[in-house]
Scaffold this active site. Structure first.
Site, PDB file in Angstrom:
ATOM      1  N   SER A 165       0.856  -1.183   0.000  1.00  0.00           N
ATOM      2  CA  SER A 165       0.000   0.000   0.000  1.00  0.00           C
ATOM      3  C   SER A 165       0.892   1.231   0.000  1.00  0.00           C
ATOM      4  CB  SER A 165      -0.908   0.005   1.245  1.00  0.00           C
ATOM      5  OG  SER A 165      -0.159   0.331   2.401  1.00  0.00           O
ATOM      6  N   HIS A 166       0.265   2.388   0.139  1.00  0.00           N
ATOM      7  CA  HIS A 166       1.001   3.632   0.358  1.00  0.00           C
ATOM      8  C   HIS A 166       0.917   4.072   1.808  1.00  0.00           C
ATOM      9  CE1 HIS A 166       0.928   5.031  -4.155  1.00  0.00           C
ATOM     10  NE2 HIS A 166       1.406   3.811  -3.997  1.00  0.00           N
ATOM     11  N   GLY A 167       0.483   3.187   2.693  1.00  0.00           N
ATOM     12  CA  GLY A 167       0.468   3.488   4.113  1.00  0.00           C
ATOM     13  C   GLY A 167      -0.839   4.081   4.597  1.00  0.00           C
TER      14      GLY A 167
END
Length: 304
Positions: A165-167
């Protein structure tokens, strides 16, 4: 299953959302099976962000040449006293799950999945909502695992696994000189691995408002490129003299991965940021400015 791409989408139907629950109270959504957004043809549109890349100070980033509407898979709007549990949602054209102008919501035991390169496929997005609890869920996607937008407060996130993911992000906020107030956000007991980012706050230059009372606690990261980012220069465009203030760092331990593909071997970077270390930090963070500018604190209280 959603219609198979933009050409199959009904002409009379809104292309920004698929399944919508509007102005409902006291509702539970649960069950087995799969909600499939069939987003692959949407992701391949020429205007999607993955079509154009540039190299920025934080590494390779993506920019869309133009915008295009794509549907959110599941959206709750102006609703309250909701429980959403046990759903599997996959391959949304855009956000998988979105809360707008909602209050008193519990989201738990979700399984959200889309490919790591699918653009703008945030797992759960929360906007203008309050008293929200999200916990015990697995999210794998091509953008933010969970994102918190303007007007949100009293949001508590725990026991979330993000990979890839991107966090988990607050923002982006302040786009096109807009105002945004976000407060009382807690993210705890989460596992983020093989992801571009860990936890972050991102705001645009020229926007106004504040992000306050935020706590990231007990976050385990593995193979994360940018573990902690507090960024008031999201997508560099112009200067901004407003600093970050009251940053407290405590019990942070970060090491490069064995293959150096995880945490970057770079020193922590701060600019125009006020705060301090409450305990020993690894790697050491010595770039924060002590104290707090009084003018900025008064401004925050007036706006939010």
């Amino acid at each position: 299953m959603a219609p198979d791409g933009p050409r199959s989408w009904p002409n009379y139907s809104n292309k920004r959302q698929w399944l919508v629950f509007y102005n409902v109270t006291g509702m539970t959504v649960q069950g087995d099976g799969v909600v499939d957004g069939r987003g692959h043809k949407w992701w391949d549109l020429p205007c999607k962000p993955h079509k154009t890349e540039f190299q920025g100070i934080h590494g390779t980033a993506t920019v869309a040449p133009s915008s295009c509407d794509s549907p959110v898979a599941i959206r709750f709007f102006m609703s309250s006293n909701l429980t959403v549990q046990g759903l599997k949602v996959q391959n949304s054209p855009q956000f998988h799950f979105r809360l707008d102008h909602c209050q008193n919501v519990v989201v738990r035991m979700l399984n959200i999945h889309s490919p790591s390169l699918s653009p703008n496929t945030d797992g759960i997005h929360i906007e203008n909502s309050n008293n929200i609890i999200v916990h015990s869920s697995l999210i794998s996607n091509g953008d933010d695992c969970i994102s918190i937008g303007a007007g949100s407060y009293n949001v508590h996130i725990r026991n979330i696994t993000c990979s890839p993911s991107h966090g988990i992000s607050i923002g982006s906020l302040g786009f096109r000189n807009s105002g945004a107030c976000v407060s009382n956000i807690t993210v705890s007991d989460c596992f983020i691995h093989h992801s571009q980012n860990g936890v972050r706050i991102k705001t645009w230059q020229g926007g106004y408002g504040s992000v306050s009372q935020v706590k990231f606690h007990n976050i385990w990261m593995e193979g994360v490129r940018n573990p902690v980012i507090i960024d008031q220069y999201y997508c560099l465009s112009k200067n901004d003299s407003v600093p970050c203030t009251d940053l407290e760092l405590s019990d942070i331990v970060l090491f490069p991965g064995a293959d150096h593909g995880g945490v970057a071997e770079k020193n922590p970077f701060c600019w125009n940021a006020y705060g301090g270390n409450q305990t020993l930090i690894v790697p050491p963070v010595s770039c924060l400015i002590g104290g707090s500018p009084d003018l900025i604190m008064d401004l925050k209280e007036d706006l939010c």
